[in-house]
Design a protein around this motif. Structure first.
Motif, PDB file in Angstrom:
ATOM      1  N   GLU A  35       0.952  -1.141   0.144  1.00 49.48           N
ATOM      2  CA  GLU A  35      -0.174   0.010   0.086  1.00 49.48           C
ATOM      3  C   GLU A  35       0.726   1.253  -0.050  1.00 49.48           C
ATOM      4  OE1 GLU A  35      -3.696   0.425   2.014  1.00 49.48           O
ATOM      5  OE2 GLU A  35      -3.379  -1.528   2.802  1.00 49.48           O
ATOM      6  N   ARG A  38       2.687   1.438  -3.451  1.00 45.50           N
ATOM      7  CA  ARG A  38       1.654   1.395  -4.626  1.00 45.50           C
ATOM      8  C   ARG A  38       1.849   2.270  -5.824  1.00 45.50           C
ATOM      9  NH1 ARG A  38      -4.920   2.336  -4.570  1.00 45.50           N
ATOM     10  NH2 ARG A  38      -5.349   1.591  -6.710  1.00 45.50           N
ATOM     11  N   TYR A  39       2.101   3.589  -5.296  1.00 40.01           N
ATOM     12  CA  TYR A  39       2.325   4.761  -6.278  1.00 40.01           C
ATOM     13  C   TYR A  39       4.030   5.121  -6.374  1.00 40.01           C
ATOM     14  CZ  TYR A  39      -2.679   5.019  -5.792  1.00 40.01           C
ATOM     15  OH  TYR A  39      -3.907   4.764  -5.993  1.00 40.01           O
ATOM     16  N   TRP A 107      -1.409   6.891   8.378  1.00 40.76           N
ATOM     17  CA  TRP A 107      -2.216   7.769   7.576  1.00 40.76           C
ATOM     18  C   TRP A 107      -3.251   8.341   8.078  1.00 40.76           C
ATOM     19  CZ3 TRP A 107      -2.819   4.002   2.793  1.00 40.76           C
ATOM     20  CH2 TRP A 107      -1.708   3.877   2.058  1.00 40.76           C
ATOM     21  N   ASP A 137       2.436  10.394  -8.635  1.00 41.20           N
ATOM     22  CA  ASP A 137       1.335   9.661  -9.547  1.00 41.20           C
ATOM     23  C   ASP A 137       0.150  10.117  -9.275  1.00 41.20           C
ATOM     24  OD1 ASP A 137      -0.651   7.413 -10.315  1.00 41.20           O
ATOM     25  OD2 ASP A 137       1.083   6.078 -10.416  1.00 41.20           O
ATOM     26  N   ARG A 139      -2.836   9.396  -9.432  1.00 39.40           N
ATOM     27  CA  ARG A 139      -3.735   8.351  -8.896  1.00 39.40           C
ATOM     28  C   ARG A 139      -3.629   8.465  -7.402  1.00 39.40           C
ATOM     29  NH1 ARG A 139      -2.077   2.865 -11.556  1.00 39.40           N
ATOM     30  NH2 ARG A 139      -0.080   3.874 -10.853  1.00 39.40           N
ATOM     31  N   ASN A 140      -2.568   9.053  -6.946  1.00 33.97           N
ATOM     32  CA  ASN A 140      -2.048   9.112  -5.472  1.00 33.97           C
ATOM     33  C   ASN A 140      -2.977  10.294  -5.058  1.00 33.97           C
ATOM     34  OD1 ASN A 140      -1.116   8.972  -2.724  1.00 33.97           O
ATOM     35  ND2 ASN A 140       0.929   8.695  -3.479  1.00 33.97           N
ATOM     36  N   SER A 143      -1.527  11.896  -1.535  1.00 32.18           N
ATOM     37  CA  SER A 143      -0.331  12.587  -1.727  1.00 32.18           C
ATOM     38  C   SER A 143      -0.427  14.022  -2.422  1.00 32.18           C
ATOM     39  CB  SER A 143       0.684  11.748  -2.659  1.00 32.18           C
ATOM     40  OG  SER A 143       2.159  12.347  -2.500  1.00 32.18           O
TER      41      SER A 143
END
Length: 191
Positions: A35, A38-39, A107, A137, A139-140, A143
């Motif tokens: 996880e 992932r990016y 997180w 990224d 999709r993140n 972030s």
């Protein structure tokens, strides 16, 4: 070149400090987590030797002033929960890239909201940077929110820039200028 191996920064709940050999297990747990990675631009770690080697490389590179990677240690329990980095330093252009990783268990607790301003302040003030860049990224979304919250502006988009574990991913390029950071800080202090 400035040595970074003695840098430590504090926030309300965190101590940002160089990694030590004793951090290998916690670092491995963070970077082995799919996880978290992932990016990322590399696959999850698969051995404690990778953590050990990273710490040795970091200590040497930081002593030589090549980049700054600090562990995020919670003050209340001493747990290492992540890292933040200023890397790809370009002293003639007073530019660097920022990167960070946070254990899944940490997180959504505001730790990056605390750590990033301390790192950014250090970059602009102690390192005399003029520009800090981020490669994210798209999709993140977590972030992206973290970096935009600090005032970073999206400046570009590169399609299929990275291939990690056989998967193509895009990059959103962000940057924060020293003048914008200082203006943002002055506004926050006056209002």
């Amino acid at each position: 070149m400035t040595a970074f191996d003695q840098v430590s920064l504090t926030t309300q709940r965190l101590l940002l400090r160089p990694l030590a050999a004793a951090d290998a297990g916690a670092l491995m747990a963070i970077y082995a987590d799919p996880e978290v990675m992932r990016y990322g631009s590399s696959p999850p770690w698969d051995s404690i030797e990778k953590a050990d080697a990273q710490i040795v490389r970091d200590r040497e590179a930081m002593a030589a002033g090549h980049f700054l990677r600090l562990g995020l240690q919670r003050v209340d329990d001493g747990a290492l929960i992540g890292t933040c980095t200023l890397f790809n330093l370009d002293p003639p252009c007073r530019r660097a890239e920022i990167g960070y990783a946070l254990a899944v268990s940490a997180w959504s607790r505001g730790y990056m909201r605390e750590a990033l301003p301390a790192l950014i302040d250090f970059g602009f003030e102690a390192m005399d940077l003029n520009r800090i860049e981020a490669d994210i990224d798209p999709r993140n979304t977590a972030s992206t929110k973290s970096i935009e919250r600090q005032g970073f502006v999206r400046e570009g988009y590169l399609r299929e820039r990275w291939i990690v574990q056989g998967v193509f991913s895009d990059t959103a390029l962000y940057a924060l200028l020293r003048s914008d950071w200082q203006a943002q800080r002055r506004k926050a202090a006056s209002g």
